[in-house]
Design an enzyme around this catalytic site. Structure first.
Site, PDB file in Angstrom:
ATOM      1  N   GLY A 210     -34.673  -7.053 -33.140  1.00  0.00           N
ATOM      2  CA  GLY A 210     -33.654  -7.168 -31.811  1.00  0.00           C
ATOM      3  C   GLY A 210     -32.767  -8.194 -31.914  1.00  0.00           C
ATOM      4  O   GLY A 210     -32.529  -8.775 -33.011  1.00  0.00           O
ATOM      5  N   ASN A 211     -32.318  -8.682 -30.729  1.00  0.00           N
ATOM      6  CA  ASN A 211     -31.316  -9.821 -30.595  1.00  0.00           C
ATOM      7  C   ASN A 211     -31.428 -10.409 -29.266  1.00  0.00           C
ATOM      8  O   ASN A 211     -32.035 -10.020 -28.253  1.00  0.00           O
ATOM      9  CB  ASN A 211     -30.005  -9.226 -31.275  1.00  0.00           C
TER      10      ASN A 211
END
Ligand code: CTP
Length: 401
Positions: A210-211
């Protein structure tokens, strides 16, 4: 525009209440039928007799009224239904908080809760009260109810301090309301699709790639677009943010593939599409059925590219005004323009990582708006809410042109 319109003016207890005598005069001159509700504390700042004389109607202050020796009541339900528009000016922090929370301890608030018409509010308070998070929360809630804020101005305040919080001048309140009635809102009748937040790409049942995107920029865009009259489809990756607005349809997704599906499901029917999501560029080639055990000293994951959602929307574009975001660290403008062309966009919003205060997880952003004719406009560092308003004004200028 105001000729024959029934205007309910709610006056609350701030020093700016004295200016409402001018507002009543302007409304009457414009041909409106004006009724005034005065809170108890407002009557310390402006006289009921002055307002009754100017409005040519009795001023209402309490639920109960005495007339010719008889006791009767001021029917808040009937008043709320009577009005074509309601204007609360000045709107104090106290009354705004009560309006936002459904408190109903005076005639003005009971009438507000009963009103079915557009409700405008013109805040007036000292700068620190104006900036306080609880006041901001009231504004947000009221906006989400569809109430319309008449922006404050900046200048000398009753406290002697300088800053934001002054009530708009009566002439400007009149102009604001008139513009609203004559034009409606600039995005009325339009639909906007907005992607927001990160995407999570599953590795196994418990892990993902993810980020750090919070989704804030996309959520602020959704809010502003809805407040400007649009029906909004907000497609959000995993985000802790929530939104509660009658014009916003929030669709939660997890992965880039799900965001792709959702975006294409609605794209054909929208007028504006803004891709504010930080979509993961890659996903694991395979997703393990079971949790991966830490068996070996190292682990390699094979990744494959995710579909570029924005690119695919550009390919399919008909009449939609399509806007993307770009995050660049070098040759910013050139790279952004290249991205705009490659993805067949109408405009691109450039975020620069070189700007302090801009980016992931921050409440502020600094952007450059570039359109397909390479017109370039750089904005100051602002809150993401203010940036959203700037982006939408640029879009509105171009879709009307
Ligand atoms: N975007 C998208 N789908 C993807 C990747 C990006 O819709 N799979 C959108 C983003 O929402 C954003 C824009 O495309 O509007 C960003 O373009 P991108 O090519 O990813 O540029 P950068 O994020 O700036 O990264 P890079 O330059 O590394 O490609």
């Amino acid at each position: 525009m105001l000729s024959g319109k029934k205007v309910l003016l709610g006056i609350t207890g701030g020093i700016a209440a004295y200016k409402t005598t001018f507002l009543v005069r302007l409304l009457i001159k414009a041909g409106a039928d004006v009724k005034v509700i005065l809170t108890e504390s407002a009557s310390s700042f402006v006289s009921p007799l002055t307002l009754a004389t100017l409005s040519k109607n009795p001023v209402l202050s309490s639920f109960v009224k005495e007339e010719n020796g008889e006791t009767d009541w001021n029917n808040h339900v009937a008043l709320g239904l009577w009005a074509d528009i309601m204007v609360v000016a000045p709107a104090t922090a106290n009354t705004l908080s009560k309006m936002a929370n459904g408190t109903c301890d005076n005639l003005l608030l009971a009438t507000y809760l009963s009103a079915k018409c557009p409700v405008f509010f013109a805040p007036a308070m000292d700068l620190d009260m104006y900036k306080h998070p609880s006041t901001k929360l009231s504004f947000e809630k009221l906006n989400s109810f569809g109430n319309i804020m008449i922006p404050v101005t900046s200048g000398e305040l009753a406290s002697g301090l300088h800053g934001e919080g002054r009530m708009a001048e009566p002439e400007d309140i009149l102009k604001f309301v008139t513009a609203y009635l004559s034009e409606g809102l600039p995005l009325s009748g339009k639909t906007a699709l907005i992607t927001a937040g990160p995407t999570y790409e599953a590795i196994d049942p418990v892990r993902f790639i993810g980020n750090h995107s919070s989704g804030m920029m996309g959520y602020e865009l959704a809010k502003s677009a809805a407040n400007l009259g649009a029906v909004v489809i907000l497609i959000s990756g995993p985000s802790s943010l929530n939104i509660n607005h009658e014009n916003i349809n929030l669709i939660r997704v997890v992965s880039a593939d799900e965001m792709y599906e959702a975006a294409h499901k609605y794209y054909d029917e929208v007028d504006i599409a803004i891709a504010a999501a930080a979509v993961a560029d890659y996903k694991p080639k395979t997703v393990a059925d079971q949790k991966i055990k830490k068996a070996s000293a190292d682990l390699s994951l094979a990744l494959v590219k995710n579909k570029d959602i924005l690119f695919s929307l550009g390919e399919k574009k008909k009449n939609q005004f399509l806007v993307g975001f770009a995050l660049e660290t070098e040759n910013e403008i050139e790279n952004a323009i290249e991205k705009l062309k490659k993805k067949n966009l109408d405009a691109i919003v450039l975020n620069s990582l070189n700007d302090d205060g801009a980016g992931f997880g921050k409440a502020t952003n600094k952007i450059t708006f570039i359109d397909k004719n390479s017109s370039i406009k750089t904005f100051e560092l602002k809150t993401k809410a203010a940036v959203a308003v700037d982006i939408l004004s640029e879009i509105i200028n171009r879709i009307d042109a």
